[in-house]
Design an enzyme around this catalytic site. Structure first.
Site, PDB file in Angstrom:
ATOM      1  N   GLU A  52      66.981  85.025   4.587  1.00 14.04           N
ATOM      2  CA  GLU A  52      66.456  85.925   5.613  1.00 14.04           C
ATOM      3  C   GLU A  52      66.433  87.309   5.003  1.00 14.04           C
ATOM      4  O   GLU A  52      67.469  87.801   4.551  1.00 14.04           O
ATOM      5  CB  GLU A  52      67.436  85.980   6.783  1.00 14.04           C
ATOM      6  CG  GLU A  52      67.013  85.317   8.039  1.00 14.04           C
ATOM      7  CD  GLU A  52      68.076  85.564   9.119  1.00 14.04           C
ATOM      8  OE1 GLU A  52      68.372  86.743   9.407  1.00 14.04           O
ATOM      9  OE2 GLU A  52      68.603  84.587   9.645  1.00 14.04           O
ATOM     10  N   ASP A  63      72.236  94.583  15.893  1.00 11.27           N
ATOM     11  CA  ASP A  63      73.081  94.633  14.710  1.00 11.27           C
ATOM     12  C   ASP A  63      74.331  95.479  14.890  1.00 11.27           C
ATOM     13  O   ASP A  63      74.299  96.544  15.501  1.00 11.27           O
ATOM     14  CB  ASP A  63      72.278  95.156  13.513  1.00 11.27           C
ATOM     15  CG  ASP A  63      71.320  94.096  13.000  1.00 11.27           C
ATOM     16  OD1 ASP A  63      71.784  92.978  12.731  1.00 11.27           O
ATOM     17  OD2 ASP A  63      70.109  94.374  12.912  1.00 11.27           O
TER      18      ASP A  63
END
Ligand SMILES: Cc1ncc(COP(=O)(O)O)c(C=O)c1O
Lengths: 263, 389
Positions: A52, A63
Site C-alpha cells: 500500500e 491516521d
C-alpha cells in the site's frame, strides 16, 4: 477455491496466495517520505504480498501520529500525487500495489482522470478511508472502468445488515478495520479485530485483511487466526521515521512474514 | 422555500453529503434519526427554548445604531447575539446538541474550537448537563485566544492544543474527528458550525434558526417591514445560516462576509474535507490550504455546504474583507456605539462600511455574532495601547 475470472490483479494474487495456504501480509509505506521507494522494494523482497503506497494528504483524519508525521514530512519536501505515482512503475516489487489516500485527491482532478492516472502508474487498487460505501458509487464505477479495484473498509461499528453489500462492493480485498480508532500500533490486539474479521468472513469469500492497530508479529498471528491476513502500516512507517531505512523496513516485514508462516 | 431540508443523502443541491470513515457512518445515522425525533417532540423543543430563554438570555435584542447609521447613511440594525450567555451565538447550537447527546445516552462531548467561543459554549453546556467535555484547539489559537482557554478550563473542560498542520481550526476539526472515531460509542461530537457530515449542517442551522425567527419578528415590530440587506460573517457559516433562515424567502439581499485569507466561497472550487463536499480552498492538486485571518473563528478554508448552495443558485453573495478593514470596523463600532464586537462579527461591519456608498438609504440587519472581550488582548498587540486610531 479458484478465483472468479473477472477479478482484478490484487484480488487474484491474494486469493491465489491464500488458497495456497499462506496468511497474507500487506505493508503500508508513505509515498514521498525520504527513502520510500527503496523501502517499498525492500518490503516486497521481505515477503509482503502487496504494498500500500500512501499519497500524502493535508488532512489525514484516519491516521494517527506516526503516519501523520510521515505525511506531513513528505508534503513539506514537495511530495505530490504526481511525484509519488510517477515513481511506482520504476519500482521492482513483483507484487500488486494499492494507493491509500483521501478522497479529495480523487475528487479534485475528477474521478476519471484520477483513476486513469492510477491505471497508468502500475497501481492495481485504491483505498480511500473517508469515502464510505454510501458515497462511493460514482468513484467505484470510474475506477472499475479502468481496472482499478476499490478496497472498502468494514468497521467494528458497521451493522450486520450493511456488511454483505459492503463486502460485495469491495474489490481487491476487504479491509477489516481492527479497532475503533485511527492508525497506530497498540500494545494489545483489540477484541474488535477478530470480531469484525469473523463477521466479514461470514458474508464474503474475498480475502479479508485486518488493519489498523496491528503492532507486533504476535498480534498479526492472532488477528490472522480469523482473518486471511493483516495490513501493517504505522509499525513500518515508524521504522522509517526512526531512521531504520529500507533495511529496517525489510527486517521488520521479514519478522512478520516469518511469524505468519510459522502460524 | 429556499432554505429547505437537505435531501436524504444530506445534500443541498450539489453540496453536503457524508464523507467520513465507515466507522462513523452509523453514528451519523443515529444522530440524524435522534435529531428528527427530538425536533418533532414538543417536550424537547420546549426544553431547548426554555434553556435558551432562562439560561441563555434569549431573545437577544435588536439594537438600532443611531450614530453609526447617520455616519454611514445606512439604517443599521444589530441582532445582538453578543449578549447571549457565553458571549456569542454558539450557545444556541450547543444547548441543542448537548440535550440531544443526553437523549442519546452519551455522556461525553468533544468539540473543536477556533476562537474558543464554541469551546466555551460546549464546556458550559457540559457543566450544565453534567457531561464530560474535551475541546481541541489549534496551537496558534490557544495562544491568541488564551482567555478562552482558561474559561474552558474553569468550566471543567479539558483543552488539548493541536500541533498538526496549520495548528488552527481546520486541524482542530481533524483531531476532534480522530477522537470521535475512537470514542463514538459513548461520545457525541458537538460540531460548532453548519459544516461536517450530514446531519450536522442541517441540524446546526435548525438550532440557530431562532436567530432569524426573532430578528424577523423584531424587524416587523420596529419598522413594519423587513430589512433590505441581511449581513453576517462566515467561517463555517452558522451565525449566517441562522439569521439568513429568517429572511431567505423575503426580498432581502443576503450577504455572508468571508475573510480575504479564508474566502472559500469566493474562490469557488468544490472539494471534500471534514465530511462534506463544499467550496474549499485547495492547491492545484487538491491539498487543503491553510486559511489566514486575523480572526481565529473565521480561519477556516472551507464553508458549510448550504452556503455553497446558496451561492451557486445566486440567492446569497459572499464577498471578502481584509484584516485591515476588520481592525477599523472593530474600533468604529466600539467608538460610535459603545459595543466592542468580536473580530469575527467585525467582518460583517467592515463590509457594510465599505459598501455604504451603494447602500444609501437602505436598512441593513447585521448579525453581531459575538462580543469582543476575547479579542481585546490580541488587539492590544495589533494596535498597541498608544496606537488606537
Ligand atoms: C463570535 C463568532 N462569530 C462567528 C464565528 C464563526 O462561526 P460561524 O461562521 O459558524 O458563525 C465564530 C467562531 O468562532 C465566533 O466566535
Amino acid at each position: 477455491m479458484s478465483s472468479p475470472s473477472n477479478v482484478g490483479r490484487m484480488e487474484r494474487h491474494l486469493r491465489d496466495r491464500r488458497d495456497n495456504g499462506a496468511k497474507l501480509l500487506v505493508a503500508y509505506i508513505t509515498g514521498g517520505y525520504d527513502g520510500w521507494e527503496a523501502a517499498v522494494e525492500s518490503a516486497a523482497a521481505a515477503g509482503a504480498d502487496a504494498i500500500e503506497i500512501g499519497i500524502p494528504f493535508s488532512d489525514p483524519v484516519m491516521d494517527g501520529p506516526v503516519i501523520q508525521e510521515a505525511s506531513q514530512a513528505a508534503l513539506e519536501t514537495g511530495a505530490t500525487p504526481a511525484s509519488v505515482l510517477s515513481s511506482v512503475p520504476k519500482l521492482d516489487t513483483g507484487v500488486p500495489h494499492a494507493v491509500m489516500t483521501y478522497y479529495n485527491l480523487a475528487h479534485h482532478p475528477g474521478h476519471e482522470r484520477f483513476a486513469a492516472t492510477l491505471a497508468k502508474s502500475a497501481i492495481d487498487a485504491a483505498i480511500l478511508p473517508d469515502l464510505p460505501l454510501v458515497e462511493s458509487g460514482p468513484w467505484r464505477e470510474a475506477a472499475s472502468n479502468v481496472g482499478i479495484e476499490t478496497i472498502m473498509l468494514a468497521a467494528p461499528t458497521t451493522p450486520d445488515h450493511r456488511l454483505p453489500e459492503l463486502c460485495e462492493a469491495s474489490k481487491g480485498f476487504v479491509y477489516a478495520v481492527g479497532l475503533l480508532g485511527v492508525t497506530g500500533e497498540r500494545a494489545a490486539l483489540a477484541a474488535t479485530a477478530t470480531e469484525i474479521a469473523k463477521r466479514c468472513k461470514e458474508v464474503t469469500d474475498k480475502p479479508v485483511l485486518t488493519g489498523v492497530g496491528i503492532g507486533s508479529p504476535e498480534q498479526a498471528v492472532e488477528a490472522s487466526s480469523v482473518a486471511d491476513g493483516v495490513i501493517i502500516g504505522s509499525a513500518v512507517v515508524r521504522r522509517l521515521l526512526d531512521g531504520g531505512g529500507a533495511e529496517g523496513v525489510g527486517d521488520l516485514v521479514a519478522a512478520y512474514r516469518a511469524a505468519l508462516d510459522a502460524g | 422555500m429556499v432554505m429547505t431540508d437537505p435531501n436524504k443523502e444530506g445534500r443541498f443541491g450539489d453540496f453536503g453529503g457524508r464523507f467520513v470513515p465507515e466507522t462513523l457512518i452509523p453514528a451519523c445515522e443515529e444522530l440524524e434519526e435522534a435529531f428528527r425525533e427530538a425536533w418533532n417532540d414538543a417536550e424537547f423543543v420546549e426544553e431547548f427554548h426554555r434553556i435558551l430563554r432562562d439560561y441563555g438570555g434569549r431573545p437577544s435584542p435588536l439594537t438600532e445604531c443611531y450614530r453609526l447609521s447617520e455616519d454611514l447613511g445606512v439604517r443599521l440594525l444589530l441582532k445582538r447575539e453578543d449578549l447571549n450567555h457565553t458571549g456569542s451565538h454558539k450557545i444556541n447550537n450547543v444547548i441543542g446538541q448537548a440535550l440531544l447527546a443526553r437523549r442519546m445516552g452519551k455522556s461525553r462531548l468533544v468539540a473543536e474550537t477556533g476562537a474558543g467561543q464554541h469551546g466555551v459554549a460546549s464546556a458550559t453546556a457540559a457543566a450544565l448537563l453534567d457531561m464530560e467535555c474535551k475541546v481541541y484547539m489549534g496551537e496558534v489559537d490557544v495562544k491568541r485566544q488564551a482567555l478562552n482557554v482558561f474559561r474552558m478550563q474553569l468550566l471543567g473542560a479539558e483543552v488539548e492544543a493541536v500541533s498538526s498542520g496549520s495548528k488552527t481550526l481546520k486541524d482542530a476539526v481533524n483531531e476532534a474527528l480522530r477522537d470521535w472515531v475512537a470514542t463514538v460509542e459513548h461520545t457525541h461530537y458537538c460540531l460548532g458550525s453548519v459544516m461536517g457530515p450530514h446531519p450536522y449542517p442541517w441540524m446546526v442551522r435548525t438550532f440557530h434558526h431562532v436567530i432569524g425567527d426573532e430578528a424577523h419578528e423584531q424587524c416587523l415590530k420596529l419598522m413594519n417591514q423587513l430589512p433590505d440587506v441581511v449581513v453576517a460573517c462566515v467561517g463555517g457559516g452558522s451565525n449566517a445560516a441562522g439569521i439568513f433562515s429568517g429572511f431567505s424567502d423575503s426580498d432581502a439581499r443576503l450577504v455572508g462576509v468571508e475573510p480575504a485569507g479564508g474566502a472559500a466561497v469566493g474562490r469557488g472550487v468544490p472539494g471534500v474535507v471534514h465530511g462534506m463536499t463544499s467550496y474549499l480552498m485547495q492547491d492545484e492538486v487538491g491539498q487543503v490550504q491553510e486559511a489566514e485571518s486575523i480572526s481565529a473563528g473565521l480561519d477556516y478554508p472551507g464553508v458549510g455546504p448550504e452556503h455553497a448552495h446558496l451561492s451557486a443558485i445566486g440567492r446569497a453573495e459572499y464577498p471578502a474583507v481584509t484584516d485591515q478593514e476588520v481592525v477599523e470596523a472593530f474600533q468604529l463600532l466600539s467608538r460610535t456605539e459603545g459595543i466592542i464586537p468580536a473580530l469575527e462579527s467585525a467582518h460583517a461591519l467592515a463590509w457594510v462600511v465599505r459598501e455604504a456608498p451603494s447602500l444609501q438609504g437602505q436598512t441593513v440587519l447585521l448579525n453581531l455574532s459575538g462580543r469582543g472581550d476575547k479579542d481585546v488582548d490580541q488587539m492590544m498587540d495589533v494596535l498597541g495601547p498608544g496606537n488606537i486610531q
